[in-house]
Scaffold this active site. Structure first.
Site, short mmCIF file in Angstrom:
data_model
loop_
_atom_site.label_atom_id
_atom_site.label_comp_id
_atom_site.label_asym_id
_atom_site.label_seq_id
_atom_site.Cartn_x
_atom_site.Cartn_y
_atom_site.Cartn_z
N LYS A 1 30.04 -5.85 12.03
CA LYS A 1 30.51 -5.09 13.16
C LYS A 1 30.26 -5.83 14.47
O LYS A 1 30.68 -5.40 15.51
CB LYS A 1 29.74 -3.75 13.23
CG LYS A 1 29.73 -2.97 11.94
CD LYS A 1 28.82 -1.74 12.04
CE LYS A 1 27.80 -1.81 11.09
NZ LYS A 1 27.12 -1.29 10.15
N GLY A 2 29.55 -6.94 14.39
CA GLY A 2 29.11 -7.63 15.60
C GLY A 2 30.21 -8.05 16.56
O GLY A 2 30.04 -8.02 17.77
N GLU B 1 34.12 -14.58 15.82
CA GLU B 1 32.71 -14.30 15.52
C GLU B 1 31.96 -13.87 16.78
O GLU B 1 32.28 -14.31 17.88
CB GLU B 1 32.05 -15.58 14.98
CG GLU B 1 32.33 -15.85 13.52
CD GLU B 1 31.36 -15.10 12.61
OE1 GLU B 1 30.78 -14.08 13.04
OE2 GLU B 1 31.18 -15.55 11.46
N ASP B 2 30.94 -13.07 16.60
CA ASP B 2 30.09 -12.70 17.72
C ASP B 2 29.16 -13.86 18.10
O ASP B 2 29.07 -14.27 19.24
CB ASP B 2 29.27 -11.44 17.42
CG ASP B 2 28.55 -11.50 16.06
OD1 ASP B 2 28.76 -12.46 15.29
OD2 ASP B 2 27.76 -10.56 15.78
N ASP C 1 24.90 -18.88 14.51
CA ASP C 1 23.49 -19.21 14.60
C ASP C 1 23.25 -20.42 13.69
O ASP C 1 23.50 -21.56 14.08
CB ASP C 1 22.73 -17.95 14.16
CG ASP C 1 21.22 -18.04 14.31
OD1 ASP C 1 20.76 -18.90 15.05
OD2 ASP C 1 20.51 -17.24 13.67
N LYS D 1 24.67 -20.49 19.23
CA LYS D 1 23.24 -20.82 19.30
C LYS D 1 23.06 -22.15 18.58
O LYS D 1 22.42 -22.22 17.53
CB LYS D 1 22.46 -19.71 18.59
CG LYS D 1 21.13 -19.37 19.19
CD LYS D 1 20.38 -18.40 18.33
CE LYS D 1 20.42 -16.98 18.83
NZ LYS D 1 19.62 -16.07 18.00
N PHE E 1 16.56 -14.23 20.49
CA PHE E 1 17.32 -13.16 19.87
C PHE E 1 17.95 -12.31 20.96
O PHE E 1 17.28 -11.84 21.87
CB PHE E 1 16.41 -12.31 18.97
CG PHE E 1 17.20 -11.40 18.08
CD1 PHE E 1 17.82 -11.90 16.94
CD2 PHE E 1 17.33 -10.06 18.38
CE1 PHE E 1 18.57 -11.07 16.12
CE2 PHE E 1 18.07 -9.22 17.56
CZ PHE E 1 18.70 -9.73 16.43
N VAL E 2 19.26 -12.13 20.88
CA VAL E 2 19.97 -11.40 21.93
C VAL E 2 20.67 -10.16 21.37
O VAL E 2 21.01 -10.12 20.19
CB VAL E 2 21.00 -12.30 22.65
CG1 VAL E 2 20.28 -13.42 23.39
CG2 VAL E 2 22.03 -12.89 21.69
N ASP F 1 23.49 -6.56 17.54
CA ASP F 1 22.53 -5.48 17.30
C ASP F 1 21.15 -6.00 16.94
O ASP F 1 20.97 -7.16 16.56
CB ASP F 1 23.00 -4.63 16.12
CG ASP F 1 22.81 -5.36 14.78
OD1 ASP F 1 23.36 -6.47 14.63
OD2 ASP F 1 22.09 -4.83 13.90
N ARG G 1 24.30 -2.32 20.29
CA ARG G 1 25.65 -2.90 20.28
C ARG G 1 26.46 -2.46 21.48
O ARG G 1 27.27 -3.19 22.01
CB ARG G 1 26.39 -2.47 19.02
CG ARG G 1 25.84 -3.04 17.73
CD ARG G 1 26.84 -2.80 16.60
NE ARG G 1 26.24 -2.89 15.28
CZ ARG G 1 26.09 -4.03 14.60
NH1 ARG G 1 26.45 -5.17 15.14
NH2 ARG G 1 25.54 -4.03 13.41
#
Ligand code: IMP
Ligand code: MG
Length: 331
Positions: A192-193, A248-249, A252, A280, A302-303, A309, A315
């Site tokens: 859901k990101g 993509e959100d 990483d 990232k 971490f964001v 989320d 979110r």
């Protein structure tokens, strides 16, 4: 104040802009270089608040000469505490101690005479939060949405403001529209990101686009992915011959995106490209992951917000921010 700032090299620290806009004081080795030595605790507190609201600032960047002797030597000057470049405004923080106020007021009157074009606001007292709102500086934050206020308590600071995100998404949309002129790409996103990102991105694209969604679970902890991915909802349509853009959100380690690109490529699309809001890259494990569209580079923190989320929360924040340690520890 004037003497103090002469022996202190004026150093500026700004946030905002495209690449790595925020020096993460806890995590980045160069933090002491970018954090100025504040003369007062109140100034540091104010700087933190500006960071929190994503307002760019410089600390004592300029000295305004006010008085000269016969030889032309400056004998009195005024160094406003802060400069906010985006609103072209100097800010002087002032305590309510009367003896100091009188002298300072005289200097400020003189400054206004000599430099009529310089915008300076005096902040009396320590209720900076209200002052920022009063001067309209923190607008955009004071969102009418009630959840923002509730969730914002857990945010240590904002990394990208709503306005910065919207500007960047618009640019990405324009870029994609140019690159795919005459085509009708399929935006494929993973729930859901990337929800908010794909919603805004698709509306920033001026050519016809279609959208399809997948849902996956990654067998990882709450804050890191293991790369082992299972598709729990597949695309609705075939993508044979389509120009696919994987939206993509955040990328990483790159394990998720790498898996998805392989999976999509196996379905004979005309092309597969990656568009990620956040990169990232310092955490990358997969080395050969070509990213065609990238919103912002983020440091190893971490964001949350704008789709991202922590345990399914945050979110719906309109900005991207860093969680307070206490919120991360909360069970
Ligand atoms: P990767 O497979 O390591 O590239 O992980 C990508 C996924 O990890 C993202 O789609 C997010 O769900 C999650 N993730 C990685 N970093 C963050 C973060 O800072 N905040 C929220 N989720 C993150
Ligand atoms: Mg997640």
């Amino acid at each position: 104040m004037a003497i103090l700032s002469q022996i202190r090299a004026p150093r500026a620290r700004c946030i905002g802009g495209d690449a790595l806009p925020v020096a993460d004081t806890k995590h980045r080795a160069n933090a002491p270089l970018t954090r100025p030595q504040f003369a007062h605790e109140s100034e540091e507190e104010f700087a933190r608040l500006l960071d929190f609201y994503g307002i760019r600032w410089e600390y004592e960047p300029r000295s305004f000469p006010l008085e000269w002797d016969e030889t032309g030597r400056v004998i009195e000057s005024f160094n406003p505490d802060f400069y906010l470049p985006d609103v072209d405004l100097y800010i002087e923080l002032t305590t309510l101690k009367q003896s100091l106020v009188t002298r300072k007021n005289r200097k400020i009157r003189r400054l206004r005479e000599l430099y009529p074009d310089v915008r300076l606001e005096i902040f009396y007292g320590r209720d900076y939060r209200n002052l920022l709102f009063k001067y309209g500086l923190a607008k955009g934050w004071d969102s009418p949405a009630p959840y923002v206020k509730t969730l914002a308590h857990d945010i240590e600071r904002i990394l990208f403001t709503e306005a910065q995100i919207q500007d960047r998404v618009r640019e990405l949309g324009e870029q994609i529209s140019r690159d795919y002129t005459g085509k009708s790409p399929l935006l494929v996103s993973v729930l859901k990101g990337a929800l908010y990102f794909i919603a805004d991105l698709s509306r920033a694209i001026s050519i016809p686009v279609a959208m399809d969604f997948m849902a996956i679970t990654s067998y990882g902890g709450e804050k890191a992915s293991s790369g082992a991915v299972r598709i729990i909802k597949d695309l609705d349509e075939k993508i044979t011959g389509r120009n696919v853009i994987l939206v993509e959100d955040i990328i990483d380690t790159g394990l998720t995106a790498s898996y998805l690109v392989k999976n999509l490529s196996a379905r004979d699309p005309a092309s597969v490209r990656i568009c990620t809001l956040l990169d990232k890259s310092v955490r990358r494990i997969v080395q050969d992951l070509p990213i065609d569209y990238r919103g912002f580079e983020v440091p190893d923190i971490f964001v949350v917000g704008y789709g991202l989320d922590y345990r399914q929360l945050y979110r719906n924040l309109p900005f991207i921010g860093v969680l307070k340690e206490e919120a991360l520890q909360r069970t």
